[in-house]
Write an enzyme that holds these catalytic residues in place. Structure first.
Site, PDB file in Angstrom:
ATOM      1  N   ILE A 320      -9.836 -20.388  -7.920  1.00 35.77           N
ATOM      2  CA  ILE A 320     -10.014 -21.592  -8.734  1.00 35.77           C
ATOM      3  C   ILE A 320     -11.332 -21.586  -9.497  1.00 35.77           C
ATOM      4  O   ILE A 320     -11.653 -22.560 -10.183  1.00 35.77           O
ATOM      5  CB  ILE A 320      -9.931 -22.851  -7.854  1.00 35.77           C
ATOM      6  CG1 ILE A 320     -10.912 -22.757  -6.682  1.00 35.77           C
ATOM      7  CG2 ILE A 320      -8.505 -23.068  -7.358  1.00 35.77           C
ATOM      8  CD1 ILE A 320     -10.973 -23.993  -5.806  1.00 35.77           C
ATOM      9  N   ASP A 368       2.784   9.587  12.466  1.00 33.28           N
ATOM     10  CA  ASP A 368       4.209   9.767  12.198  1.00 33.28           C
ATOM     11  C   ASP A 368       4.565   9.025  10.915  1.00 33.28           C
ATOM     12  O   ASP A 368       3.690   8.552  10.183  1.00 33.28           O
ATOM     13  CB  ASP A 368       5.063   9.316  13.386  1.00 33.28           C
ATOM     14  CG  ASP A 368       4.786   7.860  13.772  1.00 33.28           C
ATOM     15  OD1 ASP A 368       4.035   7.190  13.045  1.00 33.28           O
ATOM     16  OD2 ASP A 368       5.341   7.408  14.795  1.00 33.28           O
TER      17      ASP A 368
END
Length: 387
Positions: A320, A368
């Site tokens: 803002i 992995d």
């Protein structure tokens, strides 16, 4: 009984458009489809007497009737390709009051991912019409930085101002390429928005795209979010035209007011809503934009809040004040350390992949596929942002 005829080449677009209009207007429902030469005829009757729910049901039925498969050169197909999300970073999403010409002029010189010209919460009720007129003029008269996306936040559908807002901004020669709809709660509101924009954008070049951003800021919006995103995704795909689902934005202040919560520095009161918004957004390949941080004097708190959001999976933050731009864009960008880690990991993984391994040891950690995907995400974000 009336009949509408569309050419062979345009029938799918025409049928989709017709279906999209059904639930909202005194529109037709398709009763029968016949082929004659190179045209297809849609016969329809009025839906004036039906409720909005019944019109919606008829719309779904109509759309199903419109779906036909291309079996020969003269046939038709319903196999629409998914809309690809264009690279448009929104690390900082800066609201600028639409009724303030001076603030819009100052914002035009800012190096920020997104500027949102606001007609809604940032504008007093007495200045709504002025904001609409000011933004429409600014789209053509104000030159923003080249890489800045200029978005327009219209008023909510419930306010009865949204239609006039959209009609006004699409009279600009430089019509907005991003539209933000606040206070979305139901799929039918998404139908209305895409319906309206689709009609207003007709006649513009095929390269013209309108990115769609939705603000979810109530309990009902959070509960309906998967249905809302489904509607946006399916309609934009069926239309296969100029509407690009882009982002879901979390409106924390209205949400807290609705559930009776008090905003805290830890933001624990909105944890569930933020997590669900991220999860559903990513399921539909949409960006998730995090809540506003209102305390402009607490930079450390702002940094903490940004990093918390980034860690949860948000792509950017509503801001803002221009002083928040640098911090937000830095926090929601991959760091040099993250980029280095991701690049080295992918190189190592690809080198080992030829050996048929499912996991590798990288810098002391077992890696992995989930971690590989995280690394690839970092590199994709880096590429999109031109880092």
């Amino acid at each position: 009984m009336e009949t509408a005829c569309f050419s062979d080449e345009n029938v799918e677009m025409a049928a989709s458009k017709l279906a999209l209009y059904l639930y909202l207007n005194p529109c037709p429902t398709i009763l029968k489809r016949t082929f004659r030469g190179s045209t297809v005829n849609f016969s329809f009757c009025s839906l004036n007497s039906l409720s909005s729910f019944e019109r919606r049901e008829q719309s779904s039925l109509c759309l199903n009737k419109c779906k036909v498969r291309r079996s020969s050169k003269r046939g038709f197909s319903s196999d629409a390709q998914p809309v690809t999300l264009l690279p448009r970073p929104r690390r900082a999403f800066l609201y600028v009051p639409g009724d303030n010409e001076n603030m819009i002029a100052k914002a035009s010189g800012l190096n920020v991912d997104s500027i949102c010209l606001d007609m809604e919460d940032g504008v007093a009720e007495s200045s709504k019409d002025k904001a609409r007129e000011t933004i429409t003029r600014a789209l053509d008269s104000v030159k923003f930085q080249n890489k800045v996306d200029v978005c327009v936040r219209i008023n909510s559908i419930e306010s009865k101002r949204a239609e006039k807002d959209l009609e006004a901004v699409f009279t600009a020669e430089n019509a907005p390429k991003s539209i933000c709809l606040p206070k979305v709660e139901k799929p039918v509101e998404v139908d209305w928005l895409l319906n309206k924009i689709y009609g207003l954008a007709m006649g513009r070049p095929s390269s013209y795209k309108v990115h769609i951003l939705l603000v979810c800021e109530t309990p009902l919006a959070i509960l309906n979010l998967d249905k809302i995103c489904t509607e946006m995704s399916e309609l934009s795909t069926v239309l296969n035209c100029n509407l690009v689902p882009d982002s879901i934005i979390f409106g924390s202040d209205d949400y807290c007011a609705a559930i009776g919560a008090t905003r805290s520095e830890s933001a624990i009161e909105v944890l569930y809503a933020r997590q669900k918004l991220v999860m559903v957004s990513k399921m539909f390949n949409l960006q998730a934009i995090d809540m506003v941080y209102n305390n402009l004097t607490n930079e450390e708190g702002f940094i903490t809040n940004c990093m918390q959001g980034k860690g949860m999976g948000f792509n950017g933050k509503q801001i803002i004040n221009p002083k928040q731009i640098e911090v937000a864009q830095k926090c929601f960008s991959p760091s040099e350390e993250e980029i280095t880690w991701a690049s080295e990991l992918i190189a190592e993984w690809e080198a080992k992949a030829q050996e048929g391994v499912g996991a590798i040891l990288f810098k002391g950690r077992m890696i992995d596929m989930p971690l590989v995907n995280q690394a690839r995400n970092i590199l994709r974000v880096k590429e999109k942002m031109g880092l």
